[in-house]
Design an enzyme around this catalytic site. Structure first.
Site, PDB file in Angstrom:
ATOM      1  N   HIS A  60      -4.422   3.065   8.216  1.00  0.00           N
ATOM      2  CA  HIS A  60      -3.169   2.552   8.771  1.00  0.00           C
ATOM      3  C   HIS A  60      -2.214   3.717   9.039  1.00  0.00           C
ATOM      4  O   HIS A  60      -2.095   4.618   8.206  1.00  0.00           O
ATOM      5  CB  HIS A  60      -2.480   1.607   7.795  1.00  0.00           C
ATOM      6  CG  HIS A  60      -3.174   0.292   7.646  1.00  0.00           C
ATOM      7  ND1 HIS A  60      -3.084  -0.458   6.493  1.00  0.00           N
ATOM      8  CD2 HIS A  60      -3.967  -0.406   8.483  1.00  0.00           C
ATOM      9  CE1 HIS A  60      -3.793  -1.563   6.651  1.00  0.00           C
ATOM     10  NE2 HIS A  60      -4.345  -1.557   7.840  1.00  0.00           N
ATOM     11  N   GLU A  99       0.852  -1.183   0.000  1.00  0.00           N
ATOM     12  CA  GLU A  99       0.000   0.000   0.000  1.00  0.00           C
ATOM     13  C   GLU A  99       0.889   1.234   0.000  1.00  0.00           C
ATOM     14  O   GLU A  99       2.102   1.137   0.167  1.00  0.00           O
ATOM     15  CB  GLU A  99      -0.971  -0.011   1.190  1.00  0.00           C
ATOM     16  CG  GLU A  99      -0.316  -0.009   2.545  1.00  0.00           C
ATOM     17  CD  GLU A  99      -1.316  -0.292   3.685  1.00  0.00           C
ATOM     18  OE1 GLU A  99      -2.316  -0.982   3.461  1.00  0.00           O
ATOM     19  OE2 GLU A  99      -1.063   0.188   4.788  1.00  0.00           O
TER      20      GLU A  99
END
Lengths: 390, 298
Positions: free
Chosen positions: B252, B214
């Site tokens: 996150h 990511e």
């Protein structure tokens, strides 16, 4: 959490790091003369207090030689909509102006402490090329950046800072103040669980003194529990909906598209946005409902998504991990009944008991479009949003 | 073979008696994981879920021969729990906890580096991760066990539910997994992509790897460099966050584009340049592996 320049400068001052004499922050023109007096004799610099960088070029920083210039500058900045590459096209409204005494600049340097993710520790970075964005410098002249690792337990050793100071071609006397400054800022970084402390530019005045002309600082949200002073402070960056979401454990970021997304898990939520865009649509938000995708949480998520009036369709993408899809389907149904859903709803569930879950949704008689894969769901959502009445 | 965990792993759960620890330990046991002990300071001498509870990890290692730790303690105490496990001689520590302060992890990394240099290597997975599973042998974490099946595709990922999505597609297309490793979504992780790729490259039962990355940081770029230099097995990758706005933390702690670095474009470019297949459409992970990797994975 990002701090404003004047907040960071106050912390710098409390640690003995030299910053320009200041008249403080004002919110109204009526407070200007007092601020000028406190800052001392002019000229002064008036600086918009917003989180975005690129303020100077956007007209948010002005030099004033006398009181009438200061008044004009404050008038121009207060209430302006500052638009820089970092704010996006809508810009940010300026509510506060910092009034500092102007500094005679002989040299501009760069100094920062950031997290080196690869090495897993903070690193001090410095450069003789002050005033330039460090990212640009890293691209164009990577060799011009000096780096010294920081021990998260011990901080930095004096010899490391001294080495940097001499490499910056500071005089022996300046190196002594530089070492003191680096040590203080590193300590500040560690004490406040910072993720960034940046001084750009760090100036050498015509008298040869070192002064932090600007100050940027952000701290680790994960560590807010041990910094009650920061935790109680308003998060300026987050929008109203984002704050509301955060309170109920939902991670939400507003975007500018028309397809509302409700997803479990941050990675899957990002990938859902990407898939919507791949299918030709634009996501209205990033939303992670959190681990327990139960009826209450799904209801709250719907309520947040639907407050954004640009939303023309809602895509629910939930991977039923340990929680069964049937439980999630029941939750979605309860939530849909509770909120007044006036846009098409596309649901994609995956995981254990998915067939039973689909049957539950089918039998409910509520208007919703079911999808078999994320790609299928994204295509259906894009179609539904484009057909929605304006 | 598999990597990191197998049916011989003897697990101590730190935070066993808490609600989360309790729930997931039960799920792990039901999958067949050998949970041999729990640790909750102050509850030593009791039993929970039919295993002994100890006050300290070192007691659990001595009395129950635990060699792997699974951590569910709250964020303020997680770093200390990791160090306690490492100090007690546990060789593999998996920390599920989300929200550990980054500087705590920096301190943990510094200590683990010292231990490594002193000849006492400890491998940490996480924090903020779903854990590690070797299908059919050992589930060490919070992932749903049933989506996995034994096989020869290694999976490594920075995200929980994205891992489940990838694994589920692999399983649905008939590809089992050797081991699936969630390295976590924090800026400082105990183990990175490169470490796990190296383990998969060495593992004779892994024939291909699916790597889920990511935005944020440079772990994918480092993985690309490692792949080019040291890997013979095919790697398929998906990177989340193409549409993420810069400067915002996407759920996150580590998923943030800072100063124009850590972008989706830069990662994709680095991976492709190294010869890694980058899958743009998340829904096509299973079929892409099937198309490219059938002969390798069969």
């Amino acid at each position: 959490m990002k701090l404003l320049e004047h907040e960071a400068k106050a912390l710098f001052r409390s640690r003995g790091v030299p910053v320009p004499p200041t008249g403080g922050v004002i919110k109204t023109l009526g407070r200007l003369s007092g601020a000028l007096k406190r800052a001392g004799k002019g000229p002064w610099v008036l600086k918009a207090q917003v989180l975005a960088g690129g303020r100077g070029k956007a007209g948010g920083v002005k030099l004033a030689k006398n009181a009438s210039e200061a008044k004009a500058a404050a008038k121009a900045i207060l209430g302006m909509r500052l638009i820089s590459p970092q704010t996006g096209p809508q810009g940010v409204l300026v509510h506060e102006v910092l009034v500092d005494k102007a500094t005679d600049i002989a040299r501009e340097l760069y100094l920062s402490i950031v997290l080196d993710r690869r090495e897993g520790r903070p690193v001090v970075m410095a450069s003789a090329e002050g005033g330039m964005e460090i990212e640009q410098l890293a691209r164009e002249k990577p060799g011009a950046i000096l780096r010294e690792p920081v021990s998260p337990a011990r901080g930095i050793d004096d010899f490391q800072a001294r080495r940097m100071g001499f490499a910056l071609r500071l005089t022996a006397e300046q190196v002594t103040s530089f070492v003191k400054m680096v040590r203080a800022l590193t300590r500040l970084f560690i004490d406040y669980d910072a993720s960034l402390v940046e001084v750009n530019p760090l100036v050498v005045t015509k008298k040869g003194e070192l002064i932090a002309l600007d100050a940027k600082m952000s701290t680790d949200d994960n560590a807010l529990f041990r910094h009650p002073d920061l935790a109680s402070r308003d998060d300026i960056e987050a929008g109203a909906l984002e704050k509301q979401a955060k309170k109920v454990g939902i991670s939400y970021i507003e975007l500018d598209g028309s397809i509302g997304c409700m997803v479990n898990g941050a990675g899957l939520a990002m990938a859902t946005m990407d898939t919507v865009s791949l299918a030709g649509g634009r996501p209205a938000n990033f939303l992670d409902v959190g681990g327990g995708a139960n009826a209450d949480q799904v209801t709250r998520a719907f309520q947040i998504i639907l407050k954004d009036k640009r939303v023309k369709a809602v895509l629910v993408n939930i991977f039923g991990g340990i929680m069964k899809c049937t439980t999630i389907a029941d939750g979605v149904l309860q939530a849909v009944k509770k909120v007044h859903l006036n846009v098409p709803l596309i649901v994609r569930l995956e995981g254990t008991q998915v067939a039973e879950a689909k049957a539950i949704l089918d039998k409910s008689g509520l208007p919703m479009i079911q999808a078999d894969s994320l790609w299928d769901a994204a295509q259906k959502a894009v179609k539904a949003a484009s057909e929605a009445p304006r | 073979m598999s990597i990191l965990v197998n049916s011989d792993s003897r697990v101590v759960v730190q935070g066993l008696t808490g609600a989360t620890g309790s729930f997931h330990a039960q799920q792990c046991m039901a999958y067949g994981t050998r949970v041999v002990a729990g640790v909750t300071p102050g509850k030593g001498g009791t039993r929970h879920l039919d295993v002994p509870v100890f006050d300290t990890v070192v007691d659990a290692v001595r009395a129950a021969c635990a060699n792997v730790s699974l951590i569910f303690v709250p964020p303020p105490f997680a770093a200390d729990a990791i160090l306690e496990a490492a100090d007690a001689g546990v060789a593999l520590v998996v920390c599920i906890t989300e929200g550990v302060p980054v500087l705590d992890m920096a301190r943990v990394r510094a200590r683990l580096r010292e231990m490594n240099a002193a000849g006492n290597p400890v491998r940490l997975i996480g924090p903020n991760c779903p854990g590690v599973i070797t299908p059919g042998q050992c589930k060490l974490g919070i992932m749903p066990g049933y989506i996995h099946k034994p096989g020869s595709v290694g999976v490594v990922s920075r995200s929980g539910t994205l891992t489940y999505e990838a694994v589920w597609q692999l399983t649905s297309h008939g590809f089992g997994q050797s081991t699936a490793v969630g390295i976590g979504g924090d800026p400082i992780a105990g183990t990175g992509f490169t470490d796990v790729l190296a383990l998969f490259e060495k593992d004779p039962e892994t024939n291909a790897v699916v790597m889920i990355g990511e935005i944020g940081g440079s772990a994918e770029e480092e993985a690309a460099r490692f792949f080019k230099k040291k890997m013979s097995k095919p790697v398929f990758s998906f990177i989340a966050g193409k549409m993420a706005p810069p400067g915002r933390r996407m759920g996150h702690a580590g998923a943030i584009i800072e100063g124009g670095s850590g972008t989706h474009a830069a990662k994709t470019q680095a991976l492709q340049a190294a010869g890694i297949t980058v899958i743009e459409n998340l829904s096509q992970i299973g079929e892409t592996v099937a198309k490219h990797g059938k002969e390798l994975v069969a």
